[in-house]
Design a protein around this motif. Structure first.
Motif, PDB file in Angstrom:
ATOM      1  N   LYS A  55       0.871  17.321   1.727  1.00 14.26           N
ATOM      2  CA  LYS A  55       0.233  16.171   1.072  1.00 14.26           C
ATOM      3  C   LYS A  55       1.210  15.470   0.142  1.00 14.26           C
ATOM      4  O   LYS A  55       1.369  14.262   0.187  1.00 14.26           O
ATOM      5  CB  LYS A  55      -1.007  16.624   0.309  1.00 14.26           C
ATOM      6  CG  LYS A  55      -1.754  15.484  -0.369  1.00 14.26           C
ATOM      7  CD  LYS A  55      -2.968  16.020  -1.115  1.00 14.26           C
ATOM      8  CE  LYS A  55      -3.803  14.938  -1.733  1.00 14.26           C
ATOM      9  NZ  LYS A  55      -3.107  13.929  -2.486  1.00 14.26           N
ATOM     10  N   ARG A  56       1.852  16.239  -0.682  1.00 18.13           N
ATOM     11  CA  ARG A  56       2.720  15.649  -1.702  1.00 18.13           C
ATOM     12  C   ARG A  56       4.145  15.415  -1.200  1.00 18.13           C
ATOM     13  O   ARG A  56       4.721  14.357  -1.411  1.00 18.13           O
ATOM     14  CB  ARG A  56       2.722  16.560  -2.936  1.00 18.13           C
ATOM     15  CG  ARG A  56       3.775  16.234  -3.981  1.00 18.13           C
ATOM     16  CD  ARG A  56       3.501  14.879  -4.632  1.00 18.13           C
ATOM     17  NE  ARG A  56       4.451  14.597  -5.680  1.00 18.13           N
ATOM     18  CZ  ARG A  56       5.605  13.962  -5.497  1.00 18.13           C
ATOM     19  NH1 ARG A  56       5.951  13.548  -4.303  1.00 18.13           N
ATOM     20  NH2 ARG A  56       6.416  13.738  -6.495  1.00 18.13           N
ATOM     21  N   PHE A  59       4.126  13.682   3.142  1.00 24.57           N
ATOM     22  CA  PHE A  59       3.471  12.386   3.359  1.00 24.57           C
ATOM     23  C   PHE A  59       3.347  11.552   2.085  1.00 24.57           C
ATOM     24  O   PHE A  59       2.799  10.458   2.129  1.00 24.57           O
ATOM     25  CB  PHE A  59       2.094  12.621   4.001  1.00 24.57           C
ATOM     26  CG  PHE A  59       2.204  13.250   5.359  1.00 24.57           C
ATOM     27  CD1 PHE A  59       2.619  12.505   6.455  1.00 24.57           C
ATOM     28  CD2 PHE A  59       1.933  14.598   5.546  1.00 24.57           C
ATOM     29  CE1 PHE A  59       2.742  13.093   7.708  1.00 24.57           C
ATOM     30  CE2 PHE A  59       2.047  15.189   6.802  1.00 24.57           C
ATOM     31  CZ  PHE A  59       2.458  14.436   7.876  1.00 24.57           C
ATOM     32  N   ASP A  61       1.437  11.577  -0.350  1.00 26.93           N
ATOM     33  CA  ASP A  61       0.058  11.162  -0.610  1.00 26.93           C
ATOM     34  C   ASP A  61      -0.287  11.511  -2.051  1.00 26.93           C
ATOM     35  O   ASP A  61      -0.406  12.669  -2.406  1.00 26.93           O
ATOM     36  CB  ASP A  61      -0.894  11.870   0.348  1.00 26.93           C
ATOM     37  CG  ASP A  61      -2.350  11.500   0.103  1.00 26.93           C
ATOM     38  OD1 ASP A  61      -2.598  10.450  -0.527  1.00 26.93           O
ATOM     39  OD2 ASP A  61      -3.229  12.259   0.536  1.00 26.93           O
ATOM     40  N   ARG A  62      -0.444  10.501  -2.864  1.00 23.36           N
ATOM     41  CA  ARG A  62      -0.726  10.727  -4.279  1.00 23.36           C
ATOM     42  C   ARG A  62      -2.179  10.435  -4.632  1.00 23.36           C
ATOM     43  O   ARG A  62      -2.521  10.279  -5.795  1.00 23.36           O
ATOM     44  CB  ARG A  62       0.218   9.898  -5.118  1.00 23.36           C
ATOM     45  CG  ARG A  62       1.659  10.323  -4.868  1.00 23.36           C
ATOM     46  CD  ARG A  62       2.617   9.624  -5.742  1.00 23.36           C
ATOM     47  NE  ARG A  62       3.968   9.963  -5.327  1.00 23.36           N
ATOM     48  CZ  ARG A  62       4.830  10.595  -6.102  1.00 23.36           C
ATOM     49  NH1 ARG A  62       4.474  10.963  -7.307  1.00 23.36           N
ATOM     50  NH2 ARG A  62       6.037  10.844  -5.666  1.00 23.36           N
ATOM     51  N   SER A  63      -3.011  10.361  -3.617  1.00 23.04           N
ATOM     52  CA  SER A  63      -4.431  10.138  -3.882  1.00 23.04           C
ATOM     53  C   SER A  63      -4.989  11.320  -4.670  1.00 23.04           C
ATOM     54  O   SER A  63      -4.535  12.451  -4.535  1.00 23.04           O
ATOM     55  CB  SER A  63      -5.207   9.952  -2.575  1.00 23.04           C
ATOM     56  OG  SER A  63      -5.098  11.099  -1.778  1.00 23.04           O
ATOM     57  N   ARG A  72      -9.269  14.049   3.185  1.00 20.70           N
ATOM     58  CA  ARG A  72      -7.970  14.423   3.742  1.00 20.70           C
ATOM     59  C   ARG A  72      -7.974  15.879   4.233  1.00 20.70           C
ATOM     60  O   ARG A  72      -7.495  16.167   5.319  1.00 20.70           O
ATOM     61  CB  ARG A  72      -6.857  14.255   2.711  1.00 20.70           C
ATOM     62  CG  ARG A  72      -6.620  12.840   2.288  1.00 20.70           C
ATOM     63  CD  ARG A  72      -5.312  12.327   2.846  1.00 20.70           C
ATOM     64  NE  ARG A  72      -4.859  11.126   2.177  1.00 20.70           N
ATOM     65  CZ  ARG A  72      -5.164   9.908   2.572  1.00 20.70           C
ATOM     66  NH1 ARG A  72      -5.951   9.724   3.600  1.00 20.70           N
ATOM     67  NH2 ARG A  72      -4.685   8.858   1.945  1.00 20.70           N
ATOM     68  N   PHE A 128      -2.977  11.387   7.016  1.00 21.81           N
ATOM     69  CA  PHE A 128      -2.388  10.766   5.833  1.00 21.81           C
ATOM     70  C   PHE A 128      -2.139   9.294   6.099  1.00 21.81           C
ATOM     71  O   PHE A 128      -1.015   8.816   6.205  1.00 21.81           O
ATOM     72  CB  PHE A 128      -1.106  11.516   5.437  1.00 21.81           C
ATOM     73  CG  PHE A 128      -1.397  12.912   4.992  1.00 21.81           C
ATOM     74  CD1 PHE A 128      -1.925  13.155   3.738  1.00 21.81           C
ATOM     75  CD2 PHE A 128      -1.182  13.993   5.834  1.00 21.81           C
ATOM     76  CE1 PHE A 128      -2.226  14.441   3.322  1.00 21.81           C
ATOM     77  CE2 PHE A 128      -1.461  15.290   5.432  1.00 21.81           C
ATOM     78  CZ  PHE A 128      -1.992  15.516   4.167  1.00 21.81           C
ATOM     79  N   THR A 129      -3.251   8.583   6.195  1.00 19.55           N
ATOM     80  CA  THR A 129      -3.244   7.145   6.439  1.00 19.55           C
ATOM     81  C   THR A 129      -3.848   6.453   5.230  1.00 19.55           C
ATOM     82  O   THR A 129      -4.564   7.093   4.447  1.00 19.55           O
ATOM     83  CB  THR A 129      -4.067   6.810   7.692  1.00 19.55           C
ATOM     84  OG1 THR A 129      -5.398   7.288   7.489  1.00 19.55           O
ATOM     85  CG2 THR A 129      -3.473   7.470   8.932  1.00 19.55           C
TER      86      THR A 129
END
Length: 131
Positions: A55-56, A59, A61-63, A72, A128-129
C-alpha cells in the motif's frame, strides 16, 4: 528498478512470515487438517504483511480512514484469492508428490513467486486505483 527490488523484498518478507506461521501451526497442531490450518494461517499473515508494505511502498497509496482501508483491503484480498489458488496448488502438489516439509516449502515458494507476479498486475489494475 527500485520498484522491482522493493516488491521482491516485500514478497520475500511476506513469504517468510507465511512459512514461519505455517511451521508454528504444523508444530503445534496434531490433527488431520493441520496442513490446511497451517496454510490458511500463513496465508492470512502473509496477506496482511504484504498489504501494509505494498500500500505504502509499492503503490504509494496514502489514503486514510476506515472506509478507504476497507475498500482497498477487500479488493486486495479478492485479488489475493486468485493468486492463493496458484500458491496452495503448488504447495499441495509438492507435499503430495514428495511428502517432505522441504518439498512442501519449495512448492510454496514456487507458487508464491508465480502468484506475486500475477498479483502485482491485478493490484495495479484493480486495487490501487484512484477512488
Amino acid at each position: 528498478m527500485s520498484l522491482i527490488a522493493r516488491y521482491t523484498a516485500f514478497a520475500v518478507i511476506a513469504t517468510l512470515a507465511n512459512l514461519g506461521v505455517q511451521r508454528l501451526v504444523l508444530g503445534g497442531a496434531d490433527t488431520p487438517l493441520r496442513l490446511v490450518l497451517a496454510m490458511a494461517a500463513g496465508t492470512l499473515v502473509g496477506l496482511v504483511v504484504k498489504y501494509v508494505l505494498d500500500k505504502r511502498w509499492i503503490f504509494d497509496d496514502r489514503s486514510t480512514g476506515a472506509r478507504a482501508h476497507a475498500r482497498r483491503f477487500t479488493a486486495y484480498t479478492v485479488m489475493g484469492g486468485v493468486t492463493t489458488l496458484i500458491f496452495w496448488g503448488s504447495e499441495t502438489a509438492f507435499w503430495l508428490a514428495f511428502g517432505t516439509d522441504l518439498a512442501r516449502e519449495g512448492g510454496a515458494i514456487l507458487g508464491l513467486s508465480i502468484g506475486y507476479v500475477v498479483k502485482y498486475q491485478l493490484d495495479k489494475r484493480y486495487v490501487f486505483t484512484p477512488a
